[in-house]
Design an enzyme around this catalytic site. Sequence first.
Site, short mmCIF file in Angstrom:
data_model
loop_
_atom_site.label_atom_id
_atom_site.label_comp_id
_atom_site.label_asym_id
_atom_site.label_seq_id
_atom_site.Cartn_x
_atom_site.Cartn_y
_atom_site.Cartn_z
N HIS A 56 0.84 -1.20 0.00
CA HIS A 56 0.00 0.00 0.00
C HIS A 56 0.88 1.24 0.00
CE1 HIS A 56 -3.68 -2.26 0.87
NE2 HIS A 56 -3.04 -2.86 1.87
N CYS A 99 -4.85 5.06 -2.04
CA CYS A 99 -3.78 4.07 -2.20
C CYS A 99 -3.66 3.84 -3.70
CB CYS A 99 -4.14 2.78 -1.46
SG CYS A 99 -2.97 1.44 -1.75
N HIS A 102 -4.57 0.50 -5.33
CA HIS A 102 -5.94 0.03 -5.09
C HIS A 102 -6.99 1.13 -5.27
CE1 HIS A 102 -3.25 -2.62 -2.59
NE2 HIS A 102 -3.71 -3.41 -3.57
N MET A 107 -10.09 2.43 -2.74
CA MET A 107 -9.35 2.63 -1.49
C MET A 107 -8.96 4.11 -1.36
SD MET A 107 -6.27 0.34 0.00
CE MET A 107 -5.68 0.56 1.67
#
Length: 176
Positions: A56, A99, A102, A107
């Site tokens: 991440h 992120c 993602h 996210m």
Amino acid sequence: DMSPLNDLEIDAPLSPKTTVVNVGSDPPGSLIFDPETVTIKSGDTVSWVNVDGIPHDVVFKTVPEGADAEALSHKQLWSTIGESANSTFTVPGEYDYYCSPHLGAGMIGKIIVEEDSRRLRKLLDDATEIVEDVASDLLPNTTTTNSTGPEVDMSPLNDLEIDAPLSPNTTVVNVG
């Protein structure tokens, strides 16, 4: 004599706090920031902690004027459970981040930074105490109305103006 004002500690931090945001989920499977939205005070820190071992990062998309999105972002991927990244926020406003691996999965996160009125309250309390001390030295024959000292007209403090945003490091006070 205004020398007692030299003792006024304007720059003293008032208990900055750290808010933890979990990155990912435990057990793994949800690509989330938890909580998704946090509200903090100016001068506080956010610590993002990887909880799922999946790579991440934290990249800021929008920040208030005066904030540096690049400096606040943590673009290097981290994938070890417990690994973290921290940023301290001094400019009030809303910060949107994501992120990057993602983002397509949604996210995203938000930080709302509020002005820390605790600093202003402490500044005014300290200034009031100093003015009362100076007044009692200058007016030793003032009638005492209670056991704490002479009665002092504090209405001139109503004109106290703060000319700079309150941050952990800078406050400018003009008494006019």
